[in-house]
Design an enzyme around this catalytic site. Structure first.
Site, mmCIF file in Angstrom:
data_model
loop_
_atom_site.group_PDB
_atom_site.id
_atom_site.type_symbol
_atom_site.label_atom_id
_atom_site.label_comp_id
_atom_site.label_asym_id
_atom_site.label_seq_id
_atom_site.Cartn_x
_atom_site.Cartn_y
_atom_site.Cartn_z
ATOM 1 N N PRO A 23 -5.813 -6.857 -2.767
ATOM 2 C CG PRO A 23 -7.665 -8.228 -3.023
ATOM 3 C CD PRO A 23 -7.041 -6.976 -3.560
ATOM 4 C CD GLU A 24 -0.300 -6.676 -2.717
ATOM 5 O OE1 GLU A 24 0.278 -7.613 -3.305
ATOM 6 O OE2 GLU A 24 -0.430 -5.551 -3.219
#
Length: 282
Positions: free
Chosen positions: A2-3
């Protein structure tokens, strides 16, 4: 992993359900995350209300009157809002229950995530050891072409690695770095110090636009990413080069190529993004 867009999507998803709500119970099923979860969190958090649901880089910040809880999703974690009493599943490590009948549940198969407590007595939140060295937020006014140009001087590192450095700017993760460089017509191996002011302006603008679009689409559909409602993101439908090696460039039709930079896959169009060994400094 997840960014920033996925973390921001999560923040927006959990905020309406937990903002201004009071914590009634904290359950720690597995404290062995990237850093050990404080065993006294149930005592510290119970009875406190959430005053703000914020974000810094990839850290979610649950602010209360007595301190801030920092939550990181790690490599494959997700944070969901569920009704209190929802049956647990494998890798459900931490629950935070609220007086409105909902709970926050951290699920993290690889256990690279984190749940950390910051007490104001230890200093300002921005000075926390996990936040202090972070670069500016990419959607802030502080991040722009001028900033990027000054930071890139005397940097021989490849531009893709440069913009993925969280000390330079937070949130330009692998997918978004690939897409921003494609739109900017910059080869990912271009030495950062060779970027012109005009290229830095263009690149900064595209980083902002790509991240904004990803957030609006609800994040990118990664293998492990689920938003606060348990649904995947949809930005994958908009990707131009990432994961599309040997497929036709959407602009010129040239096959997309794939290389590895710093152990991360990099995708680019050799025609739209030619590697120039020497560029004008103007």
């Amino acid at each position: 992993m997840p960014e920033l867009p996925e973390v921001e999507t999560t923040r927006r998803g959990i905020e309406p359900k937990i903002d201004r709500q009071t914590i009634t119970k904290v359950v720690i099923r597995n404290p062995n995350l990237r850093w050990p979860v404080d065993a006294t969190l149930p005592h510290k958090l119970t009875g406190l209300s959430i005053l703000e649901v914020g974000r810094r880089g990839k850290y979610l910040l649950l602010k209360t009157e007595k301190g801030t809880l920092l939550v990181h999703l790690g490599m494959s974690g997700n944070l969901r809002v569920l009704p209190v009493g929802t049956q647990t599943q494998k890798h459900d490590h931490v629950d935070i229950e609220f007086d409105n009948g909902f709970l926050l549940r951290l699920n993290d198969p690889r256990r690279f995530g984190a749940v950390l407590w910051h007490d104001p007595k230890d200093g300002e939140l921005d000075a926390h050891e996990r936040l202090a060295s972070l670069g500016p937020e990419p959607l802030s006014n502080e991040f722009n072409g001028t900033y990027l140009y000054h930071q890139s001087r005397n940097r021989k590192v490849a531009v893709k690695s440069f913009i993925m450095n969280s000390h330079i700017v937070v949130g330009a993760g692998n997918i978004y770095a690939n897409e921003s460089l494609f739109l900017s017509k910059i080869h990912p191996q271009t030495p950062a110090q060779q970027l012109t002011k005009a290229q830095c302006e263009t690149l900064a603008n595209h980083i902002k636009s790509v991240l904004t679009a990803a957030i609006e689409q609800g994040g990118t559909t990664l293998k492990d990413f689920l938003n606060a409602d348990g649904k995947p993101g949809y930005f994958v439908q908009k990707l131009n080069v990432y994961g599309r090696d040997k497929q036709a460039c959407p602009v010129c039709g040239t096959p997309i190529e794939r290389i590895v930079l710093n152990q991360r896959a990099s995708y680019f169009c050799p025609k739209c993004q030619p590697l120039k060994r020497r560029q004008s400094k103007k």
